[in-house]
Design a protein around this motif. Sequence first.
Motif, PDB file in Angstrom:
ATOM      1  N   THR A  58      12.216 -15.653 111.667  1.00  0.00           N
ATOM      2  CA  THR A  58      10.944 -15.201 111.406  1.00  0.00           C
ATOM      3  C   THR A  58      10.904 -14.790 109.845  1.00  0.00           C
ATOM      4  O   THR A  58      11.777 -14.204 109.418  1.00  0.00           O
ATOM      5  CB  THR A  58      10.623 -13.864 112.167  1.00  0.00           C
ATOM      6  OG1 THR A  58      11.081 -14.406 113.679  1.00  0.00           O
ATOM      7  CG2 THR A  58       9.472 -13.348 112.149  1.00  0.00           C
ATOM      8  N   PRO A  59       9.756 -15.054 109.196  1.00  0.00           N
ATOM      9  CA  PRO A  59       9.561 -14.884 107.761  1.00  0.00           C
ATOM     10  C   PRO A  59       9.317 -13.168 107.647  1.00  0.00           C
ATOM     11  O   PRO A  59       8.939 -12.536 108.547  1.00  0.00           O
ATOM     12  CB  PRO A  59       8.230 -15.303 107.227  1.00  0.00           C
ATOM     13  CG  PRO A  59       7.413 -15.466 108.591  1.00  0.00           C
ATOM     14  CD  PRO A  59       8.605 -15.696 109.793  1.00  0.00           C
ATOM     15  N   PHE A  60      10.084 -12.430 106.707  1.00  0.00           N
ATOM     16  CA  PHE A  60      10.212 -11.200 106.654  1.00  0.00           C
ATOM     17  C   PHE A  60       9.896 -10.681 105.102  1.00  0.00           C
ATOM     18  O   PHE A  60       9.544  -9.230 104.916  1.00  0.00           O
ATOM     19  CB  PHE A  60      11.405 -10.569 107.161  1.00  0.00           C
ATOM     20  CG  PHE A  60      12.630 -10.987 106.332  1.00  0.00           C
ATOM     21  CD1 PHE A  60      13.044  -9.844 105.365  1.00  0.00           C
ATOM     22  CD2 PHE A  60      13.343 -11.746 106.636  1.00  0.00           C
ATOM     23  CE1 PHE A  60      13.952 -10.238 104.561  1.00  0.00           C
ATOM     24  CE2 PHE A  60      14.359 -12.190 105.803  1.00  0.00           C
ATOM     25  CZ  PHE A  60      15.012 -11.177 104.837  1.00  0.00           C
ATOM     26  N   TYR A  61      10.024 -11.553 104.070  1.00  0.00           N
ATOM     27  CA  TYR A  61       9.673 -10.936 102.784  1.00  0.00           C
ATOM     28  C   TYR A  61       9.241 -12.482 101.993  1.00  0.00           C
ATOM     29  O   TYR A  61       9.778 -13.486 102.089  1.00  0.00           O
ATOM     30  CB  TYR A  61      11.308 -10.579 102.353  1.00  0.00           C
ATOM     31  CG  TYR A  61      11.200 -10.369 100.770  1.00  0.00           C
ATOM     32  CD1 TYR A  61      10.307  -9.310 100.175  1.00  0.00           C
ATOM     33  CD2 TYR A  61      11.898 -11.111  99.856  1.00  0.00           C
ATOM     34  CE1 TYR A  61      10.382  -8.979  99.054  1.00  0.00           C
ATOM     35  CE2 TYR A  61      12.263 -10.686  98.633  1.00  0.00           C
ATOM     36  CZ  TYR A  61      11.266  -9.752  98.100  1.00  0.00           C
ATOM     37  OH  TYR A  61      11.342  -9.482  96.663  1.00  0.00           O
ATOM     38  N   ILE A  62       8.563 -12.030 100.963  1.00  0.00           N
ATOM     39  CA  ILE A  62       8.215 -13.054 100.028  1.00  0.00           C
ATOM     40  C   ILE A  62       8.331 -12.656  98.647  1.00  0.00           C
ATOM     41  O   ILE A  62       7.869 -11.612  98.217  1.00  0.00           O
ATOM     42  CB  ILE A  62       6.740 -13.649 100.272  1.00  0.00           C
ATOM     43  CG1 ILE A  62       6.451 -14.108 101.759  1.00  0.00           C
ATOM     44  CG2 ILE A  62       6.041 -14.503  99.163  1.00  0.00           C
ATOM     45  CD1 ILE A  62       5.154 -14.232 102.209  1.00  0.00           C
ATOM     46  N   SER A  63       9.103 -13.642  97.681  1.00  0.00           N
ATOM     47  CA  SER A  63       8.929 -13.344  96.302  1.00  0.00           C
ATOM     48  C   SER A  63       7.934 -14.339  95.817  1.00  0.00           C
ATOM     49  O   SER A  63       8.324 -15.583  95.972  1.00  0.00           O
ATOM     50  CB  SER A  63      10.895 -13.333  95.874  1.00  0.00           C
ATOM     51  OG  SER A  63      10.786 -13.065  94.561  1.00  0.00           O
ATOM     52  N   HIS A  64       7.506 -13.953  94.486  1.00  0.00           N
ATOM     53  CA  HIS A  64       6.389 -14.851  94.134  1.00  0.00           C
ATOM     54  C   HIS A  64       6.199 -14.451  92.538  1.00  0.00           C
ATOM     55  O   HIS A  64       6.452 -13.409  92.115  1.00  0.00           O
ATOM     56  CB  HIS A  64       5.057 -14.429  94.779  1.00  0.00           C
ATOM     57  CG  HIS A  64       3.994 -14.515  94.024  1.00  0.00           C
ATOM     58  ND1 HIS A  64       3.284 -13.402  93.283  1.00  0.00           N
ATOM     59  CD2 HIS A  64       2.793 -15.510  94.485  1.00  0.00           C
ATOM     60  CE1 HIS A  64       2.186 -14.010  92.720  1.00  0.00           C
ATOM     61  NE2 HIS A  64       1.835 -15.175  93.402  1.00  0.00           N
ATOM     62  N   TYR A  65       5.682 -15.499  91.837  1.00  0.00           N
ATOM     63  CA  TYR A  65       5.438 -15.473  90.449  1.00  0.00           C
ATOM     64  C   TYR A  65       4.330 -16.619  90.395  1.00  0.00           C
ATOM     65  O   TYR A  65       4.543 -17.445  90.740  1.00  0.00           O
ATOM     66  CB  TYR A  65       6.530 -15.680  89.551  1.00  0.00           C
ATOM     67  CG  TYR A  65       6.254 -15.334  87.932  1.00  0.00           C
ATOM     68  CD1 TYR A  65       6.711 -14.304  87.503  1.00  0.00           C
ATOM     69  CD2 TYR A  65       5.151 -16.057  87.397  1.00  0.00           C
ATOM     70  CE1 TYR A  65       6.316 -13.562  85.985  1.00  0.00           C
ATOM     71  CE2 TYR A  65       5.047 -15.599  86.049  1.00  0.00           C
ATOM     72  CZ  TYR A  65       5.508 -14.452  85.648  1.00  0.00           C
ATOM     73  OH  TYR A  65       5.044 -14.205  84.256  1.00  0.00           O
ATOM     74  N   SER A  66       3.205 -15.866  89.830  1.00  0.00           N
ATOM     75  CA  SER A  66       2.101 -16.751  89.627  1.00  0.00           C
ATOM     76  C   SER A  66       1.500 -16.809  88.366  1.00  0.00           C
ATOM     77  O   SER A  66       1.642 -15.622  87.574  1.00  0.00           O
ATOM     78  CB  SER A  66       0.937 -16.405  90.569  1.00  0.00           C
ATOM     79  OG  SER A  66      -0.083 -17.157  90.242  1.00  0.00           O
ATOM     80  N   ARG A  67       1.001 -17.794  87.636  1.00  0.00           N
ATOM     81  CA  ARG A  67       0.197 -17.868  86.670  1.00  0.00           C
ATOM     82  C   ARG A  67      -1.336 -17.213  86.842  1.00  0.00           C
ATOM     83  O   ARG A  67      -1.743 -17.331  88.004  1.00  0.00           O
ATOM     84  CB  ARG A  67      -0.094 -19.451  86.066  1.00  0.00           C
ATOM     85  CG  ARG A  67      -0.634 -19.477  84.618  1.00  0.00           C
ATOM     86  CD  ARG A  67      -1.374 -20.902  84.381  1.00  0.00           C
ATOM     87  NE  ARG A  67      -1.903 -20.814  83.138  1.00  0.00           N
ATOM     88  CZ  ARG A  67      -2.359 -21.958  82.621  1.00  0.00           C
ATOM     89  NH1 ARG A  67      -2.748 -23.078  83.537  1.00  0.00           N
ATOM     90  NH2 ARG A  67      -3.271 -22.074  81.538  1.00  0.00           N
ATOM     91  N   HIS A  68      -1.831 -16.762  85.797  1.00  0.00           N
ATOM     92  CA  HIS A  68      -3.229 -16.227  86.154  1.00  0.00           C
ATOM     93  C   HIS A  68      -4.106 -17.482  86.649  1.00  0.00           C
ATOM     94  O   HIS A  68      -3.946 -18.524  86.386  1.00  0.00           O
ATOM     95  CB  HIS A  68      -3.985 -15.665  84.730  1.00  0.00           C
ATOM     96  CG  HIS A  68      -3.812 -16.597  83.461  1.00  0.00           C
ATOM     97  ND1 HIS A  68      -4.721 -17.710  83.661  1.00  0.00           N
ATOM     98  CD2 HIS A  68      -2.989 -16.579  82.738  1.00  0.00           C
ATOM     99  CE1 HIS A  68      -4.363 -18.250  82.419  1.00  0.00           C
ATOM    100  NE2 HIS A  68      -3.018 -17.833  81.917  1.00  0.00           N
ATOM    101  N   GLY A  69      -5.067 -17.030  86.996  1.00  0.00           N
ATOM    102  CA  GLY A  69      -6.121 -18.099  87.800  1.00  0.00           C
ATOM    103  C   GLY A  69      -6.977 -18.796  86.343  1.00  0.00           C
ATOM    104  O   GLY A  69      -6.754 -18.435  85.140  1.00  0.00           O
TER     105      GLY A  69
END
Length: 424
Positions: A58-69
């Motif tokens: 089951t998913p429990f955590y998300i690590s994320h990096y995004s460029r601005h839109g």
Amino acid sequence: MKIHKISILFFSLISSLSVYGQTTQQEMFDEIEKTGGVYYVYQAPEKESLTAAPKGYTPFYISHYSRHGSRYLISDKDYKWVIDLFAKAHEQQALTPLGEDVYTRLTKIWPEAEGRGGDLTPLGRRQHQGIAQRMFRNYPEVFTDGRKISARSTVVLRCAMSMAAFGDQLKGMNPKLDITYEASEKYMNYMNFHTDESNKFTSDQTGPWVEEYKKFEAEHTRPERLMNTLFSNADFIRKQVNPHNLMWGLYWITSDMQDMETRVSFYDIFEKQELFDLWQCINYKFYVGNANHADGKGIVVANAKALLRNILESADQALQDPSIAATLRFGHDGNVIPLAAILRLNDCNVAVNQPEEVYKVWSDYKIVPMAGNIQIIFYRNKEDRVLVKFLLNEKEARIPLDTDQYPYYDWNKVKSYYTNLLDR
């Protein structure tokens, strides 16, 4: 089991190469907006195509990096000097009918663009809202009542606005989420980090690649045809126009129109080959400046070490604290590109050094379109074994580790692999 593992790795490699392998001229011609490179509009997944989690996880955590839109051109002057030049030519009756039409189109976009240089566009906000919405719907177990989300951006306004759009969308889907927002110099040492050694290599004034690039750009920038279709007075061109600079100025405006609300296009004034050639130049510059150019020997990719270290440390915290749902980060193309390389996602770490070869193995728009992002989804079973899945622009990505459950990888192996990279 060994044969089964090899088969899974082989087929995952083949499927990912179809997306991130060689870019062809025809591919660019078929969707000319791709020649905008880092201005290419984010392409949301057309349908659900994510591999189901292994049974019991089951998913429990998300690590994320995004460029601005999506954003406007960096500065108002990027529009204004081109508009002013066409205005002068109009006053002196030095424009062809096509030139007059282009001038009219330029005047239509200025009301939207004026005063907004570098700002997030409305489309940029919608992109992040869409990504957040899909993240919530794909991993609802992560976003349950009371869970904590850390959202941080660089100090640049368009990044903070992207963060706000993303977080507000999540909050709208579950008002009981606990989201903290920060845009501070305190975190710039990993959110947007560049070493002096890297800056010396990537400098477009003194970098060791610059002379070769200048020749490459000169070979791929041929403005004469375009100038003759826009201006009717050769004397005006000779005295008032820098054809090379104007061709590039029009290229940038043309490329960014897909990110704006005003429905005006300039693709008709270019030949497709011209746009493809200009894109090759800028694609190479982004490769030198942010990826693994062979002559750089990894110093540019190393800029992402601090960010990778933060990802590992944040994951450790989430593994120990069940209240943590996600770590969201918002920055720039110059952060996503080296992160994709140091993570060894797909072919993002490929190393070449000849300008004419880069587009065949590395393409900016495949990694950092507007709102380009990297997500690491963490899953856990009842035995407390943790698996992770990597997404590049919401598409499953491979890393160079063995797994018999692709696209899922054992977290302990992943962490050990990246820790060893950081120690090099």
